[in-house]
Design a protein around this motif. Structure first.
Motif, mmCIF file in Angstrom:
data_model
loop_
_atom_site.group_PDB
_atom_site.id
_atom_site.type_symbol
_atom_site.label_atom_id
_atom_site.label_comp_id
_atom_site.label_asym_id
_atom_site.label_seq_id
_atom_site.Cartn_x
_atom_site.Cartn_y
_atom_site.Cartn_z
ATOM 1 N N PHE A 141 0.855 -1.181 0.000
ATOM 2 C CA PHE A 141 0.000 0.000 0.000
ATOM 3 C C PHE A 141 0.894 1.234 0.000
ATOM 4 C CE2 PHE A 141 -2.304 3.282 2.602
ATOM 5 C CZ PHE A 141 -3.181 3.655 1.603
ATOM 6 N N SER A 142 0.626 2.147 -0.933
ATOM 7 C CA SER A 142 1.451 3.343 -1.085
ATOM 8 C C SER A 142 0.597 4.604 -0.935
ATOM 9 C CB SER A 142 2.137 3.330 -2.455
ATOM 10 O OG SER A 142 2.847 4.537 -2.679
ATOM 11 N N TYR A 143 1.128 5.537 -0.159
ATOM 12 C CA TYR A 143 0.465 6.828 0.071
ATOM 13 C C TYR A 143 1.475 7.929 -0.250
ATOM 14 C CZ TYR A 143 -1.243 10.853 2.818
ATOM 15 O OH TYR A 143 -1.646 12.101 3.241
ATOM 16 N N VAL A 167 -3.409 13.898 -2.371
ATOM 17 C CA VAL A 167 -2.733 12.624 -2.116
ATOM 18 C C VAL A 167 -2.938 11.651 -3.274
ATOM 19 C CG1 VAL A 167 -3.123 12.919 0.370
ATOM 20 C CG2 VAL A 167 -4.705 11.525 -0.961
ATOM 21 N N THR A 168 -2.063 10.669 -3.335
ATOM 22 C CA THR A 168 -2.237 9.535 -4.249
ATOM 23 C C THR A 168 -2.202 8.251 -3.435
ATOM 24 O OG1 THR A 168 -1.268 10.613 -6.194
ATOM 25 C CG2 THR A 168 -1.267 8.217 -6.172
ATOM 26 N N GLU A 221 -4.351 -0.640 -9.062
ATOM 27 C CA GLU A 221 -4.994 0.656 -9.279
ATOM 28 C C GLU A 221 -4.435 1.716 -8.342
ATOM 29 O OE1 GLU A 221 -9.459 -0.087 -11.061
ATOM 30 O OE2 GLU A 221 -9.249 0.137 -8.891
ATOM 31 N N LYS A 222 -4.521 2.965 -8.808
ATOM 32 C CA LYS A 222 -4.156 4.086 -7.949
ATOM 33 C C LYS A 222 -5.113 5.249 -8.183
ATOM 34 C CE LYS A 222 -0.494 5.991 -10.942
ATOM 35 N NZ LYS A 222 0.954 6.337 -10.979
ATOM 36 N N LEU A 223 -5.169 6.132 -7.224
ATOM 37 C CA LEU A 223 -6.127 7.242 -7.263
ATOM 38 C C LEU A 223 -5.474 8.487 -6.676
ATOM 39 C CD1 LEU A 223 -9.050 8.468 -7.439
ATOM 40 C CD2 LEU A 223 -9.395 7.557 -5.129
#
Length: 215
Positions: free
Chosen positions: A78-80, A122-123, A180-182
């Protein structure tokens, strides 16, 4: 002999007169005179320097950065990434505009009278093998932003977009499939002081933190 000398003098005079005529013609508008002189090619116009992108206003609140944004925290897939953080007085015109656009309230379940409205870009990226679901409260538990020991930021609910999953304008509910990323915006309320600024991730077995402003 005299006749030959006369012819020589006459030929010389004609030749000299022809040269003078050519010079005069050049000075008086002949094609040779009108031909523009070669000029140096103008140098390429210098491109204007791009204005630096504003990623925060931490200095306004006495916070001196150790590292620049963006900062990324990653744990077990998990990436923030925090791209931007802006701090506004809760009664400011900027906050009134955001409230009108997205339906943010004047308080949260934890903070009754916020002093500040914290607006972040943020992403979130799911690099795991399972789908991730959550909301603002879940994200607040996964990634904690802190300015002072013992003080928290409380995520704010964008009422007008509450039913929209993966909003790119003001995030609350999100669903991310593997890979997926947002990128979106998350708002917080805050009612205390500013001593430092750190982002901490609590996901899986790892604990990751990055101080943007040291204690």
């Amino acid at each position: 002999m005299m006749k030959r000398m006369g012819k020589t003098v006459l030929a010389t005079a004609m030749l000299f007169g022809g040269v003078l005529g050519q010079v005069g013609a050049a000075e008086n508008g002949s094609p040779a005179a009108n031909k523009p002189a070669a000029t140096a090619k103008p140098s390429a116009t210098a491109k204007p320097t791009a204005a630096p992108v504003m990623t925060d206003n931490l200095a306004k609140y006495g916070l001196k950065k150790e590292i620049d944004l963006p900062v990324t925290l990653t744990s077990e897939g998990f990436s923030y990434t925090l791209h931007k953080i802006m701090i506004y007085d809760f009664k400011s015109a900027e906050v009134k505009k955001l409230q009108g656009l997205y339906g943010f309230q004047d308080s949260t379940g934890i903070i009754d009278r916020p002093k500040y409205f914290i607006w972040t870009k943020v992403t979130l990226e799911n690099k795991t093998k399972k789908t991730m679901h959550g909301g603002g409260g879940d994200l607040q538990g996964l990634v904690r932003l802190n300015f002072k020991i013992g003080q928290i930021l409380d995520a704010m609910w964008p009422e007008k977009l509450a039913s929209k999953t993966n909003s790119k304008e003001a995030l609350w509910t999100y669903t991310l499939k593997p890979g997926e990323k947002l990128t979106s915006y998350v708002a917080y309320a805050y009612d205390s002081e500013f001593d430092y600024f750190v982002a901490r991730m609590f996901y899986g077995k790892d604990f990751v933190e990055k101080y943007v402003v040291s204690e």
